[in-house]
Write a protein that holds these residues in place. Structure first.
Motif, PDB file in Angstrom:
ATOM      1  N   LEU A 133      38.655  40.375  26.349  1.00 46.49           N
ATOM      2  CA  LEU A 133      38.096  39.059  26.036  1.00 46.49           C
ATOM      3  C   LEU A 133      38.764  37.943  26.838  1.00 46.49           C
ATOM      4  N   GLY A 134      39.573  38.304  27.815  1.00 44.99           N
ATOM      5  CA  GLY A 134      40.239  37.296  28.627  1.00 44.99           C
ATOM      6  C   GLY A 134      39.325  36.750  29.704  1.00 44.99           C
ATOM      7  N   GLY A 135      39.769  35.669  30.323  1.00 45.86           N
ATOM      8  CA  GLY A 135      38.991  35.077  31.397  1.00 45.86           C
ATOM      9  C   GLY A 135      39.663  33.828  31.912  1.00 45.86           C
ATOM     10  N   PRO A 136      39.140  33.270  32.985  1.00 44.62           N
ATOM     11  CA  PRO A 136      39.731  32.057  33.551  1.00 44.62           C
ATOM     12  C   PRO A 136      39.598  30.867  32.617  1.00 44.62           C
ATOM     13  N   ILE A 137      40.508  29.933  32.769  1.00 43.43           N
ATOM     14  CA  ILE A 137      40.526  28.717  31.945  1.00 43.43           C
ATOM     15  C   ILE A 137      39.981  27.551  32.756  1.00 43.43           C
ATOM     16  N   ALA A 138      39.026  26.840  32.173  1.00 41.93           N
ATOM     17  CA  ALA A 138      38.415  25.667  32.818  1.00 41.93           C
ATOM     18  C   ALA A 138      37.917  26.051  34.217  1.00 41.93           C
ATOM     19  N   SER A 139      38.323  25.323  35.257  1.00 46.24           N
ATOM     20  CA  SER A 139      37.846  25.616  36.610  1.00 46.24           C
ATOM     21  C   SER A 139      38.452  26.888  37.184  1.00 46.24           C
ATOM     22  N   GLY A 140      39.614  27.271  36.653  1.00 46.06           N
ATOM     23  CA  GLY A 140      40.315  28.434  37.189  1.00 46.06           C
ATOM     24  C   GLY A 140      41.076  28.140  38.471  1.00 46.06           C
ATOM     25  N   GLN A 141      40.984  26.924  38.969  1.00 40.80           N
ATOM     26  CA  GLN A 141      41.637  26.572  40.232  1.00 40.80           C
ATOM     27  C   GLN A 141      43.015  25.951  40.033  1.00 40.80           C
TER      28      GLN A 141
ATOM     29  N   ASN B 272      44.825  29.914  38.359  1.00 41.18           N
ATOM     30  CA  ASN B 272      44.567  30.552  37.063  1.00 41.18           C
ATOM     31  C   ASN B 272      43.584  31.713  37.213  1.00 41.18           C
ATOM     32  N   LYS B 273      42.615  31.546  38.086  1.00 40.75           N
ATOM     33  CA  LYS B 273      41.633  32.609  38.321  1.00 40.75           C
ATOM     34  C   LYS B 273      42.311  33.851  38.898  1.00 40.75           C
ATOM     35  N   GLU B 274      43.223  33.657  39.845  1.00 44.90           N
ATOM     36  CA  GLU B 274      43.946  34.783  40.441  1.00 44.90           C
ATOM     37  C   GLU B 274      44.853  35.448  39.412  1.00 44.90           C
ATOM     38  N   PHE B 275      45.500  34.642  38.590  1.00 41.88           N
ATOM     39  CA  PHE B 275      46.366  35.186  37.552  1.00 41.88           C
ATOM     40  C   PHE B 275      45.553  36.026  36.571  1.00 41.88           C
TER      41      PHE B 275
ATOM     42  N   SER C  50      46.204  20.608  25.616  1.00 40.88           N
ATOM     43  CA  SER C  50      45.319  21.393  26.487  1.00 40.88           C
ATOM     44  C   SER C  50      45.631  21.163  27.959  1.00 40.88           C
ATOM     45  N   THR C  51      46.306  20.051  28.291  1.00 41.20           N
ATOM     46  CA  THR C  51      46.650  19.790  29.685  1.00 41.20           C
ATOM     47  C   THR C  51      47.561  20.876  30.252  1.00 41.20           C
ATOM     48  N   LEU C  52      48.324  21.541  29.393  1.00 41.03           N
ATOM     49  CA  LEU C  52      49.182  22.639  29.855  1.00 41.03           C
ATOM     50  C   LEU C  52      48.359  23.771  30.443  1.00 41.03           C
ATOM     51  N   LEU C  53      47.122  23.934  29.959  1.00 43.01           N
ATOM     52  CA  LEU C  53      46.259  25.016  30.400  1.00 43.01           C
ATOM     53  C   LEU C  53      45.249  24.574  31.453  1.00 43.01           C
ATOM     54  N   ILE C  54      44.735  23.360  31.294  1.00 44.21           N
ATOM     55  CA  ILE C  54      43.657  22.886  32.162  1.00 44.21           C
ATOM     56  C   ILE C  54      44.197  22.359  33.484  1.00 44.21           C
ATOM     57  N   ASP C  55      45.335  21.669  33.429  1.00 46.32           N
ATOM     58  CA  ASP C  55      45.969  21.150  34.640  1.00 46.32           C
ATOM     59  C   ASP C  55      47.068  22.118  35.074  1.00 46.32           C
ATOM     60  N   GLY C  56      47.645  21.857  36.193  1.00 47.18           N
ATOM     61  CA  GLY C  56      48.713  22.749  36.646  1.00 47.18           C
ATOM     62  C   GLY C  56      49.335  22.230  37.918  1.00 47.18           C
TER      63      GLY C  56
ATOM     64  N   PRO D 122      38.418  44.291  31.715  1.00 47.84           N
ATOM     65  CA  PRO D 122      37.663  43.218  32.359  1.00 47.84           C
ATOM     66  C   PRO D 122      38.196  41.866  31.914  1.00 47.84           C
ATOM     67  N   ALA D 123      37.870  40.828  32.681  1.00 46.17           N
ATOM     68  CA  ALA D 123      38.276  39.472  32.311  1.00 46.17           C
ATOM     69  C   ALA D 123      37.195  38.517  32.799  1.00 46.17           C
ATOM     70  N   CYS D 124      36.142  38.417  32.047  1.00 51.08           N
ATOM     71  CA  CYS D 124      34.988  37.651  32.505  1.00 51.08           C
ATOM     72  C   CYS D 124      34.498  36.635  31.473  1.00 51.08           C
ATOM     73  N   ILE D 125      35.311  36.352  30.458  1.00 50.86           N
ATOM     74  CA  ILE D 125      34.907  35.387  29.440  1.00 50.86           C
ATOM     75  C   ILE D 125      35.721  34.115  29.627  1.00 50.86           C
ATOM     76  N   PRO D 126      35.133  33.113  30.264  1.00 50.31           N
ATOM     77  CA  PRO D 126      35.884  31.890  30.563  1.00 50.31           C
ATOM     78  C   PRO D 126      36.146  31.051  29.318  1.00 50.31           C
ATOM     79  N   ALA D 127      37.184  30.248  29.386  1.00 49.01           N
ATOM     80  CA  ALA D 127      37.499  29.287  28.320  1.00 49.01           C
ATOM     81  C   ALA D 127      37.181  27.900  28.864  1.00 49.01           C
ATOM     82  N   PRO D 128      36.114  27.266  28.403  1.00 52.00           N
ATOM     83  CA  PRO D 128      35.716  25.962  28.953  1.00 52.00           C
ATOM     84  C   PRO D 128      36.704  24.856  28.595  1.00 52.00           C
TER      85      PRO D 128
END
Length: 300
Positions: free
Chosen positions: A187-195, A233-236, A265-271, A247-253
């Motif tokens: 159930l994992g996946g990239p967070i926000a943009s993943g960038q 985040n996408k690579e991670f 949430s800035t800890l996850l969305i920003d970086g 698999p890891a295809c369920i994104p977190a918007p």
């Protein structure tokens, strides 16, 4: 060496105590009896610093204490806990060091890559200049004063080393332990943009870096405690899913995270993409320099 360690019962501290067990250790913990059951009765334990008037009996201090920054939603009260748990104990240790006739030769204090704030895709190192916007962020303000309090321990006889720690990867705790249940279920996946950048370090490398600073008398100042290869985040996400064979295809918007976590949430969305330029220049070598090697070592 006779070493005082704060935060000894935490995720990093527990492994550090094991690594330094051949030294004489004094461990500061809120629950000495419980911690002694886990880490061993042969260490000396303190429940507070109140009984100390100086640090004359210690050769070194390693300061890891602090309320987990991602432990709870950032209410005003929680922000105060995050700050107070870092600033007050660090200030007290610096005061005790200054009051010593024979102060510790080295004072190693934790900080975090959150010092740099959100930096987009720019790669930054220990000497990078920060924008006014970055300096206004909560994580920078926490770390900036935290580091300032630690630097107050510096003197002709005490060198201060500050480690700006990235995402610490270990199977038994930290942020990774919180991610694993979802990823193991696919159930994992990239967070926000993943960038957004993720500056990470394997727990073993972080412990080795602390020991490196402890035993090398030429070291002082700020060091980034993360590998030379930050990832998006996408690579991670892709690397973690691969290490777990899931698999890891369920994104977190982003909007969902902001709604659920608020400012935290800035800890996850920003970086930020942080590189350890000065750490490498001093001669430290990372054993796990790629995200795949680090995660495969943990899970395969």
């Amino acid at each position: 060496m006779n070493i005082l360690i704060t935060g000894a019962s935490g995720f990093i501290g527990t492994q550090l105590v094991k690594r330094l067990s051949h030294h004489q250790l004094t461990l500061l913990t809120r629950h000495p009896e419980h911690t002694a059951e886990r880490l061993g009765e042969h260490h000396h334990y303190l429940s507070s610093l109140d009984g100390l008037t100086n640090l004359d009996s210690f050769d070194a201090v390693i300061n890891l204490a602090g309320e987990p920054i991602a432990g709870k939603r950032w209410s005003d009260a929680q922000k105060k806990n995050i700050c107070h748990s870092r600033w007050s104990i660090t200030a007290k240790l610096a005061q005790l060091s200054s009051a010593s006739d024979n102060p510790p030769s080295v004072f190693i204090s934790a900080s975090a890559v959150g010092y740099y704030g959100s930096q987009g895709s720019q790669h930054i190192d220990e000497a990078s200049q920060l924008s006014p916007e970055s300096k206004a962020e909560f994580t920078h303000q926490v770390c900036q004063k935290w580091e300032q309090e630690a630097q107050n321990a510096a003197s002709e006889t005490t060198r201060v080393c500050i480690i700006r720690i990235g995402l610490v990867l270990g199977a038994q705790g930290g942020a990774l332990a919180k991610m694993l249940p979802a990823f193991k279920l696919g159930l994992g996946g990239p967070i926000a943009s993943g960038q957004q950048g993720m500056s990470w370090v394997h727990l073993d490398d972080l412990i080795a870096l602390i020991e490196f600073l402890l035993i090398n008398p030429h070291t002082s100042g700020v060091y980034n405690g993360c590998t030379p290869t930050p990832v998006s985040n996408k690579e991670f996400t892709k690397a973690l899913a691969s290490a777990l064979n899931r698999p890891a295809c369920i994104p977190a918007p982003a909007f969902g995270l902001k709604l659920a976590l608020g400012e935290m949430s800035t800890l996850l969305i920003d970086g930020q993409y942080v590189v350890p330029k000065r750490t490498l220049q001093e001669g430290f070598t990372f054993k796990y320099s790629t995200i795949d090697s680090a995660l495969n070592a943990l899970f395969k």
